[in-house]
Design an enzyme around this catalytic site. Structure first.
Site, PDB file in Angstrom:
ATOM      1  N   GLU A 181       0.706  -0.973   0.189  1.00 15.08           N
ATOM      2  CA  GLU A 181       0.279   0.013   0.102  1.00 15.08           C
ATOM      3  C   GLU A 181       0.732   0.891  -0.141  1.00 15.08           C
ATOM      4  OE1 GLU A 181      -4.138  -1.694   1.950  1.00 15.08           O
ATOM      5  OE2 GLU A 181      -3.121  -0.161   3.122  1.00 15.08           O
ATOM      6  N   GLU A 373      -5.140  -8.169  -1.595  1.00 17.69           N
ATOM      7  CA  GLU A 373      -6.151  -7.776  -0.317  1.00 17.69           C
ATOM      8  C   GLU A 373      -7.861  -7.915  -0.006  1.00 17.69           C
ATOM      9  OE1 GLU A 373      -4.213  -5.913   2.622  1.00 17.69           O
ATOM     10  OE2 GLU A 373      -2.596  -5.803   2.223  1.00 17.69           O
TER      11      GLU A 373
END
Ligand code: BG6
Length: 479
Positions: A181, A373
């Site tokens: 991220e 994810e």
């Protein structure tokens, strides 16, 4: 005609991060990472908070120190993943296991050996590892001594680290992600980038300079990796959060555009090899002047092989957010969307948003995608079942089912997608709240928020459901 469109060889699996499940935080020469001193989940850097975390020592209340003890139970856990039929398993290498302080020249052999053992165990079952090089676990020393990625010095330390692991595992690992991220550093600079300066004291100049250092390091890792093994597939990893305008007021659409550009900045540079024009105005208006060292421009041209992302939720945006309820969320947020329901932690559930994300990324870059994810954090209740303790987690099955159906729609739309890994296939410690009760797994782990529990693993109802989804290569979704 079959409705199922998942391609042959699709990589089904699950995703984890070292700091949230390995435990053994100081075993075999491991150094401390930023997570070892962030007992409440490591998102300390909110405006107005002068957080002393940087000076703290590991505290017994921090569930991440022991995690779910994957470090000692990896064989049992991998056998369970294999039983579900995993084709891929995403894990991160804890940088501080390999370089305990982060700035050493020579690596810690015991740390390297641990991941050799894990990769060998995965290979026994034909499970492909997908490795994140840095997942919210910058060595603490680098935060204390250098202020994390605010310092350019980290590029060299990171290059030494990635060269070490690329070389060591060049025949065992093919798929790599450079930073988890990567866009989250704008919102959680300590957790994401090891930047110790409190958020409200951190200038935009320093924050975006830190971003630049990470982007250069990421591109450099891609270059180094391809030199070590041209077959490596190296991707970036971004937190995807599509945004909708709260109304059709053009000003709300502009708010959407600005929010999304903040995120696209990261994938644009990774995929196109240079800063996009739209950011130049933002930099100018905020007096930001990125310092490029000689060679940076060329390094950035080492673009990624694929785009990977996490997806949990969407948000709405408005030009007047104070007039609405705020939309709490995964690290970043917006305003609450009245058309969507929320998880127990307030994250808005939006399967169609996943289809949009896939289409938007694919249209923008025409690069293969990887969903690394996705999942529902929920409170589970262990009950007695015919085969022993279990959890009737129909809510989790429902969430995953609906999202996967939208993945199927995106495949029909024409996107190229390599695989899908659910977050936390085995319960682990939450990143944002440091709770174990925020569970994502197909496998229940007997550990509670107060640290009690036997660490025994139990299969939930979703375990068999996901097993069938994989066995039918998605066909189960259409029964
Ligand atoms: C992502 C992170 O932001 O979301 C993971 O990459 C994290 O590390 C996941 O665990 C879910 O968030 P949380 O806060 O529920 O653990």
């Amino acid at each position: 005609m079959s409705k199922n469109i998942f391609p042959e060889g699709f990589l089904w699996g699950g995703a984890t991060a070292a700091n949230q499940f390995e435990g053994a935080y100081n075993a075999d020469g491991k150094g401390l990472s930023v997570q070892d001193v962030t007992p409440q989940g490591g998102v300390p850097a909110h405006p107005g908070e002068h957080d002393p975390l940087i000076t703290q020592e590991p505290n017994a209340d921090n569930l991440k120190l022991e995690g779910i003890d994957f470090y000692h139970r990896y064989k049992e856990d991998i056998a369970l993943f294999a039983e579900m039929g995993f084709k891929v398993f995403r894990l991160s290498i804890a940088w501080s296991r390999i370089f305990p302080n982060g700035d050493e020249i020579e690596p810690n052999e015991a740390g390297l050996q641990f991941y050799d053992d894990v990769f060998d165990e995965l290979a026994k079952y034909g499970i492909e590892p997908l490795v994140t090089l840095s997942h919210y676990e910058t060595p603490l020393h680098l935060a204390r001594q250098y202020n994390g990625w605010a310092s350019r010095d980290l590029i060299v330390f990171y290059e030494n680290y990635v060269r070490t692991v690329f070389t060591r595992y060049k025949n065992k690992v093919k798929y790599w992600l450079t930073f988890n991220e990567v866009n989250s550093v704008l919102h959680a600079p300590f957790m994401s980038g090891g930047i110790a300066t409190p958020f409200d004291e951190l200038s935009k100049q320093d924050l975006y300079q830190a971003v630049h250092h990470e982007l250069v390091a990421s591109a450099s890792a891609t270059k180094i990796g391809h030199e070590i093994n041209p077959d490596f597939k190296i991707g970036c990893m971004v937190l995807a959060m599509p945004a909708y305008g709260m109304t059709s007021n053009p000003l709300d659409q502009l708010a959407v555009h600005e929010f999304e550009n903040q995120n696209y900045l990261f994938s644009d540079i990774h995929a196109r090899g240079k800063y996009p024009n739209y950011i130049k105005r933002f930099f100018k208006e905020n007096n930001i002047e990125i310092q490029f060292a000689p060679g940076d421009e060329d390094i950035l041209k080492n673009t990624v092989d694929f785009i990977s992302f996490s997806y949990y939720m969407s948000v709405a945006q408005a030009h007047n957010p104070e007039d609405y309820d705020s939309g709490r969320g995964n690290i970043m947020g917006g305003v609450s969307n009245p058309y969507l329901e929320s998880s127990e932690w307030g994250w808005q559930i939006d399967p169609v948003g996943l289809r949009l994300v896939l289409n938007n990324f694919y249209d923008r870059y025409q690069l293969p995608l990887f969903i690394v994810e996705n999942g529902l954090g929920a409170k589970d209740i262990l009950i007695d079942g015919p085969d022993g303790p279990t959890v009737e987690d129909d809510y989790r099955i429902d969430y995953l089912h609906k999202h996967l159906v939208q993945v199927g729609e995106a495949l029909k739309d024409g996107v190229e997608l390599w695989g899908y890994t659910t977050w936390g296939p085995i319960d682990l410690v939450s990143a944002s709240t440091a709770q174990l009760s925020k569970r994502y797994g197909f496998i229940y782990v007997d550990r509670n928020d107060d640290g009690t529990g036997s660490l025994t693993r139990y299969k939930k109802k979703s375990f068999n459901w996901y097993k069938e989804v994989i066995a039918t290569n998605g066909g189960k979704l259409y029964e």
